[in-house]
Design a protein around this motif. Structure first.
Motif, PDB file in Angstrom:
ATOM      1  N   ILE A   1       0.891  -1.170   0.000  1.00 56.85           N
ATOM      2  CA  ILE A   1       0.000   0.000   0.000  1.00 56.85           C
ATOM      3  C   ILE A   1       0.926   1.217   0.000  1.00 56.85           C
ATOM      4  N   LYS A   2       0.744   2.083  -1.026  1.00 56.90           N
ATOM      5  CA  LYS A   2       1.699   3.158  -1.243  1.00 56.90           C
ATOM      6  C   LYS A   2       0.975   4.482  -1.315  1.00 56.90           C
ATOM      7  N   GLY A   3       1.575   5.535  -0.816  1.00 57.57           N
ATOM      8  CA  GLY A   3       0.932   6.833  -0.920  1.00 57.57           C
ATOM      9  C   GLY A   3       1.932   7.950  -0.983  1.00 57.57           C
ATOM     10  N   ALA A   4       1.488   9.069  -1.561  1.00 58.80           N
ATOM     11  CA  ALA A   4       2.329  10.264  -1.643  1.00 58.80           C
ATOM     12  C   ALA A   4       1.465  11.460  -2.004  1.00 58.80           C
ATOM     13  N   PRO A   5       1.917  12.664  -1.597  1.00 60.67           N
ATOM     14  CA  PRO A   5       1.254  13.870  -2.099  1.00 60.67           C
ATOM     15  C   PRO A   5       1.632  14.072  -3.567  1.00 60.67           C
ATOM     16  N   VAL A   6       0.699  14.594  -4.337  1.00 63.58           N
ATOM     17  CA  VAL A   6       0.882  14.665  -5.797  1.00 63.58           C
ATOM     18  C   VAL A   6       0.738  16.107  -6.276  1.00 63.58           C
ATOM     19  N   ASP A   7       1.656  16.525  -7.121  1.00 66.49           N
ATOM     20  CA  ASP A   7       1.536  17.808  -7.813  1.00 66.49           C
ATOM     21  C   ASP A   7       0.636  17.568  -9.024  1.00 66.49           C
ATOM     22  N   LEU A   8      -0.551  18.142  -9.000  1.00 64.99           N
ATOM     23  CA  LEU A   8      -1.522  17.830 -10.055  1.00 64.99           C
ATOM     24  C   LEU A   8      -1.282  18.618 -11.339  1.00 64.99           C
ATOM     25  N   ASP A   9      -0.355  19.576 -11.301  1.00 68.05           N
ATOM     26  CA  ASP A   9       0.012  20.236 -12.554  1.00 68.05           C
ATOM     27  C   ASP A   9       0.935  19.339 -13.386  1.00 68.05           C
ATOM     28  N   SER A  10       1.863  18.695 -12.693  1.00 67.59           N
ATOM     29  CA  SER A  10       2.850  17.874 -13.421  1.00 67.59           C
ATOM     30  C   SER A  10       2.537  16.386 -13.366  1.00 67.59           C
TER      31      SER A  10
ATOM     32  N   ALA B   1      -7.826   4.206 -12.028  1.00 61.30           N
ATOM     33  CA  ALA B   1      -7.067   5.362 -11.539  1.00 61.30           C
ATOM     34  C   ALA B   1      -5.806   5.559 -12.379  1.00 61.30           C
ATOM     35  N   ALA B   2      -5.127   4.452 -12.688  1.00 63.20           N
ATOM     36  CA  ALA B   2      -3.914   4.557 -13.508  1.00 63.20           C
ATOM     37  C   ALA B   2      -4.248   5.143 -14.878  1.00 63.20           C
ATOM     38  N   ALA B   3      -5.401   4.755 -15.407  1.00 64.61           N
ATOM     39  CA  ALA B   3      -5.792   5.260 -16.732  1.00 64.61           C
ATOM     40  C   ALA B   3      -6.120   6.755 -16.674  1.00 64.61           C
ATOM     41  N   VAL B   4      -6.707   7.191 -15.587  1.00 63.23           N
ATOM     42  CA  VAL B   4      -6.987   8.624 -15.420  1.00 63.23           C
ATOM     43  C   VAL B   4      -5.666   9.404 -15.494  1.00 63.23           C
ATOM     44  N   ALA B   5      -4.642   8.888 -14.814  1.00 67.53           N
ATOM     45  CA  ALA B   5      -3.341   9.568 -14.806  1.00 67.53           C
ATOM     46  C   ALA B   5      -2.648   9.489 -16.164  1.00 67.53           C
ATOM     47  N   GLU B   6      -2.682   8.318 -16.787  1.00 64.72           N
ATOM     48  CA  GLU B   6      -2.015   8.180 -18.092  1.00 64.72           C
ATOM     49  C   GLU B   6      -2.709   9.029 -19.164  1.00 64.72           C
ATOM     50  N   THR B   7      -4.014   9.233 -19.005  1.00 68.91           N
ATOM     51  CA  THR B   7      -4.753  10.060 -19.965  1.00 68.91           C
ATOM     52  C   THR B   7      -4.394  11.534 -19.783  1.00 68.91           C
ATOM     53  N   ARG B   8      -4.217  11.949 -18.533  1.00 71.56           N
ATOM     54  CA  ARG B   8      -3.905  13.359 -18.279  1.00 71.56           C
ATOM     55  C   ARG B   8      -2.438  13.683 -18.526  1.00 71.56           C
ATOM     56  N   TYR B   9      -1.544  12.799 -18.074  1.00 65.69           N
ATOM     57  CA  TYR B   9      -0.109  13.147 -18.076  1.00 65.69           C
ATOM     58  C   TYR B   9       0.767  12.200 -18.902  1.00 65.69           C
ATOM     59  N   GLY B  10       0.257  11.068 -19.315  1.00 62.16           N
ATOM     60  CA  GLY B  10       1.173  10.030 -19.795  1.00 62.16           C
ATOM     61  C   GLY B  10       0.941   9.526 -21.194  1.00 62.16           C
ATOM     62  N   ALA B  11       1.031   8.201 -21.323  1.00 62.70           N
ATOM     63  CA  ALA B  11       1.068   7.554 -22.635  1.00 62.70           C
ATOM     64  C   ALA B  11      -0.241   7.661 -23.412  1.00 62.70           C
TER      65      ALA B  11
ATOM     66  N   ALA C   1       3.398   2.260 -19.776  1.00 57.36           N
ATOM     67  CA  ALA C   1       2.844   3.448 -19.125  1.00 57.36           C
ATOM     68  C   ALA C   1       3.976   4.438 -18.900  1.00 57.36           C
ATOM     69  N   LYS C   2       3.649   5.715 -18.987  1.00 55.87           N
ATOM     70  CA  LYS C   2       4.701   6.720 -18.792  1.00 55.87           C
ATOM     71  C   LYS C   2       4.947   6.961 -17.305  1.00 55.87           C
ATOM     72  N   LEU C   3       3.894   6.876 -16.524  1.00 55.01           N
ATOM     73  CA  LEU C   3       4.066   7.129 -15.092  1.00 55.01           C
ATOM     74  C   LEU C   3       4.486   5.868 -14.338  1.00 55.01           C
ATOM     75  N   LEU C   4       4.729   4.805 -15.056  1.00 53.30           N
ATOM     76  CA  LEU C   4       5.126   3.542 -14.438  1.00 53.30           C
ATOM     77  C   LEU C   4       4.184   3.239 -13.280  1.00 53.30           C
ATOM     78  N   ASN C   5       4.730   2.870 -12.125  1.00 54.08           N
ATOM     79  CA  ASN C   5       3.765   2.463 -11.092  1.00 54.08           C
ATOM     80  C   ASN C   5       3.343   3.589 -10.156  1.00 54.08           C
ATOM     81  N   THR C   6       3.586   4.846 -10.526  1.00 57.73           N
ATOM     82  CA  THR C   6       3.009   5.941  -9.728  1.00 57.73           C
ATOM     83  C   THR C   6       1.605   6.280 -10.235  1.00 57.73           C
ATOM     84  N   ALA C   7       1.222   5.720 -11.385  1.00 52.87           N
ATOM     85  CA  ALA C   7      -0.017   6.156 -12.049  1.00 52.87           C
ATOM     86  C   ALA C   7      -1.252   5.991 -11.165  1.00 52.87           C
TER      87      ALA C   7
END
Ligand code: BGC
Length: 255
Positions: free
Chosen positions: A17-26, A114-124, A233-239
């Protein structure tokens, strides 16, 4: 209405189980993530404690909504399946559970979604027209379908029955480790069959491969012979965590 540009994302997986604060611009983590091994007894109360420990590790994100991924079907915050976690999750109102444990609003969604939401906004999958199928290869196989940038939630293509098996029990990264296969043998004997079936059923324009093993994509993607373009995936496993944080902030009433 201005959106705050930070969120907190938690990714619940079968092994960690992993967590971190995220900069939503980048779409990047603002600090090194905290990872805690998924307890053997992975029932709702136990995991809620782990999630609370992770959230309290990041006091600087105290005011932000929390996005949480879950490795199963989640509709309106309620868990419908939990293939790789304790069965008592099924039927749990995860939104209520976590928001009580954390004392703040949460958004809970499927991990691959969730990973797809991130890859659509920032990634592959950024700016890709048509349909994109994201698959995460981890303990299980997660899937997410994005059509012209919009997510179709809760697809479960990891559980296709292929050659008499639940597909993820043969083709996931967990299955590769369990059966002690090299990346090449895994690709040729397991992934090849899996992706051919999937592409014949979905006909996506692009397949994105996520999960921790996407870091090693050069060891297995070149061995695949399928018709659909397939990229890591571009964000690898942070997505997962990034997408959850983004979804939580988009959901919050006052932004
Ligand atoms: C679950 C999916 C999940 C995937 C990856 C599967 O067993 O059914 O909902 O996305 O594992 O964690």
């Amino acid at each position: 209405m201005s959106q705050p540009n930070t969120g907190l994302g938690i990714d619940i997986g079968g092994s960690g189980i992993k967590g971190a604060p995220v900069d939503l611009d980048s779409g990047e983590f603002l600090r090194e993530r905290l990872k805690i091994a998924t307890p053997e007894h992975s029932d709702p109360q136990t995991l809620a404690h782990v999630v609370a420990r992770i959230v309290s590790h990041f006091p600087e994100a105290a005011g932000t909504p929390v996005g949480i991924t879950f490795p199963g079907v989640v509709r309106e915050g309620r868990v419908d399946t939990a293939a790789n976690l304790h069965e008592s999750w099924v039927g749990t109102d995860a939104t209520t559970l976590f928001s009580r444990a954390l004392g703040r609003p949460v958004r809970v969604l499927n991990d691959a979604d969730a990973a797809a939401v991130a890859e659509t906004r920032y990634g592959a999958a950024q700016g890709v027209r048509g349909s994109v199928l994201l698959t995460t290869l981890g303990t299980g196989i997660g899937s997410a379908l994005v059509v012209d940038g919009r997510l179709v939630p809760n697809t479960e293509f990891g559980h296709l029955e292929i050659d008499g098996y639940d597909a993820e029990t043969r083709a996931s990264s967990g299955a590769r480790k369990r059966d002690d296969l090299s990346y090449r043998v895994w690709a040729v004997e397991r992934l090849q069959r899996y992706y051919r079936v999937v592409e014949d059923l979905v006909w996506p324009d692009l397949i994105v491969v996520g999960g921790g093993v996407s870091r090693k994509a050069d060891k297995f993607l070149p061995h695949l012979d399928i018709r659909t373009p397939i990229v890591p995936a571009k964000l690898l496993n942070t997505a997962g965590a990034v997408g959850a944080a983004l979804a939580a902030v988009q959901d919050a009433p006052e932004h």
